[in-house]
Motif scaffolding. Structure first.
Motif, PDB file in Angstrom:
ATOM      1  N   GLY A 276      -4.235   9.970   3.566  1.00 40.05           N
ATOM      2  CA  GLY A 276      -3.432   8.757   3.587  1.00 40.05           C
ATOM      3  C   GLY A 276      -3.250   8.121   4.943  1.00 40.05           C
ATOM      4  O   GLY A 276      -2.357   7.294   5.128  1.00 40.05           O
ATOM      5  N   LYS A 305       1.859   3.361   4.721  1.00 38.99           N
ATOM      6  CA  LYS A 305       2.931   3.415   3.743  1.00 38.99           C
ATOM      7  C   LYS A 305       2.334   3.346   2.336  1.00 38.99           C
ATOM      8  O   LYS A 305       1.209   2.893   2.138  1.00 38.99           O
ATOM      9  CB  LYS A 305       3.903   2.255   3.963  1.00 38.99           C
ATOM     10  N   LYS A 306       3.135   3.781   1.350  1.00 36.77           N
ATOM     11  CA  LYS A 306       2.649   3.809  -0.032  1.00 36.77           C
ATOM     12  C   LYS A 306       2.200   2.426  -0.497  1.00 36.77           C
ATOM     13  O   LYS A 306       1.158   2.293  -1.154  1.00 36.77           O
ATOM     14  CB  LYS A 306       3.736   4.353  -0.956  1.00 36.77           C
ATOM     15  N   PHE A 333      -0.618   7.269  -7.716  1.00 34.06           N
ATOM     16  CA  PHE A 333       0.635   6.617  -7.310  1.00 34.06           C
ATOM     17  C   PHE A 333       1.777   6.770  -8.313  1.00 34.06           C
ATOM     18  O   PHE A 333       2.880   6.277  -8.070  1.00 34.06           O
ATOM     19  CB  PHE A 333       0.380   5.129  -7.038  1.00 34.06           C
TER      20      PHE A 333
END
Length: 380
Positions: A276, A305-306, A333
């Motif tokens: 990530g 960030k997500k 997710f």
């Protein structure tokens, strides 16, 4: 050692015979062999260091640039030896090296084959001499044909040809002529990229001076439509916005990028995506060398960030013909894409630019011509 298992490995060679008129990549033209040798020595050290820090078991390896084939045979062999000594490849691996026609001799093709390279991406760019000259390419049409022959004689039959369209003064018939000549060489894969004239390039200078004109949008769209109707007649199926392959010959390495899988990039300016986060190697040679002299893997890490990870997942996935897998998005997710992006998904579908079925969210035929317009809806 980090527990991350690397399944896609990229290695950057920043050298070319000369800088092409359209190129804004991190590359240097005309460097002497001593500079190249020093870089390769450091790059081999980085490969060995990476093997101490990661589980290097890639399914795909890609040596790009720049122009890897511009290296001397001695430097190529040194690099390939380091790669094979430090990584473990599965039986069904894909090992690609980028090459330019004028520097892909029979001896280098044989060397690649001897070290297990089984795919070559050949920078043809055009099959028309006048456009090769405009682009500042160092090869001729005859060089392209000879390079393909050299590869096949060496036993490398998985060959991609890179092509560019929407060039200044290029007509639709010019582009069809390039496509016809390209398929006559029967490569397994074709990449067709629309020329974008980037600031800082020689073509940008000519454009500012009024010596060339950029292709009109309608002309570029016509060329893209021609590409998408012409190539399937010869068995090349569009699996990504700019890429076409015979059955079983899609670029597995590039699919790792489009599917947001972990990959490791080594060499000057190379980018990795691991757990990530993006990790970018230094773009200045001195910084790159200094880090390796300290026995450290160089690079700056940027945690995403997500929301950024989700938008990039969609942005890259929409490039694929199959689109974004709803199951993979949910697994990654924890929610369905239509739940996370209800407005953007609905807008794209209602406008006829995308469709949402039980398994995928993908661009329609019309949407592929307006892909950037759709993708921008998902970027924060």
């Amino acid at each position: 050692m980090e527990d991350t298992m690397i399944t896609a490995l990229y290695i950057h060679i920043p050298y070319c015979k000369s800088k092409c008129a359209y190129c804004d990549f991190l590359s240097f033209g005309g460097e002497d062999e001593a500079h190249q040798t020093r870089y390769i020595d450091y790059l081999c050290r980085e490969i060995a260091l990476a093997a101490q820090n990661y589980r290097l078991t890639p399914e795909t390896v890609y040596i790009g640039g720049g122009t890897p084939s511009v290296l001397s045979a001695e430097n190529l062999e040194k690099l390939l030896t380091a790669v094979r000594a430090n990584i473990s490849l599965p039986l069904d691996y894909e090992f690609t090296v980028e090459a330019n026609p004028e520097s892909l001799s029979a001896a280098k093709a044989a060397l690649f084959s001897d070290y297990g390279v089984n795919r070559i991406s050949l920078g043809a760019q055009s099959m028309d001499e006048k456009f090769l000259n405009l682009l500042g390419r160092a090869h001729s049409l005859a060089d392209i044909e000879q390079a393909v022959n050299n590869l096949r004689a060496a036993g490398i039959n998985n060959i991609n040809l890179d092509l560019m369209y929407a060039l200044p003064l290029q007509s639709l018939s010019d582009w069809q002529n390039t496509l016809e000549k390209a398929v006559s060489l029967t490569p397994t894969h074709l990449s067709a990229y629309q020329l974008v004239i980037e600031d800082g390039t020689y073509l940008a200078k000519l454009l500012r001076e009024g010596k060339i004109e950029a292709a009109e949008e309608d002309t570029a769209a016509d060329m893209l439509e021609l590409t998408r109707t012409f190539l399937p007649k010869y068995g090349y199926h569009g699996y990504e916005l700019s890429n076409y392959a015979k059955d079983g010959f899609h670029s597995r390495h590039n699919c790792a990028y489009w599917l947001q899988e972990d990959y490791l990039g080594l060499g000057l300016g190379a980018t990795s995506f691991i757990d990530g986060a993006f990790i970018t190697r230094p773009q200045k040679m001195g910084d790159y060398y200094r880090a390796l002299n300290e026995n450290k893997l160089p690079g700056v890490r940027e945690e995403l960030k997500k929301n950024d990870l989700m938008s990039q997942f969609v942005f890259m996935g929409l490039r694929l013909d199959e689109g974004v897998s709803r199951a993979r998005f949910q697994e990654r997710f924890g929610a369905d894409i239509a739940q996370i992006y209800p407005y953007a998904v609905a807008k794209a579908c209602e406008s006829g630019l995308a469709e949402l079925n039980e398994t995928h969210f993908s661009l329609t035929k019309q949407g592929k011509f307006l892909a950037n317009e759709v993708m921008l809806e998902f970027l924060d």
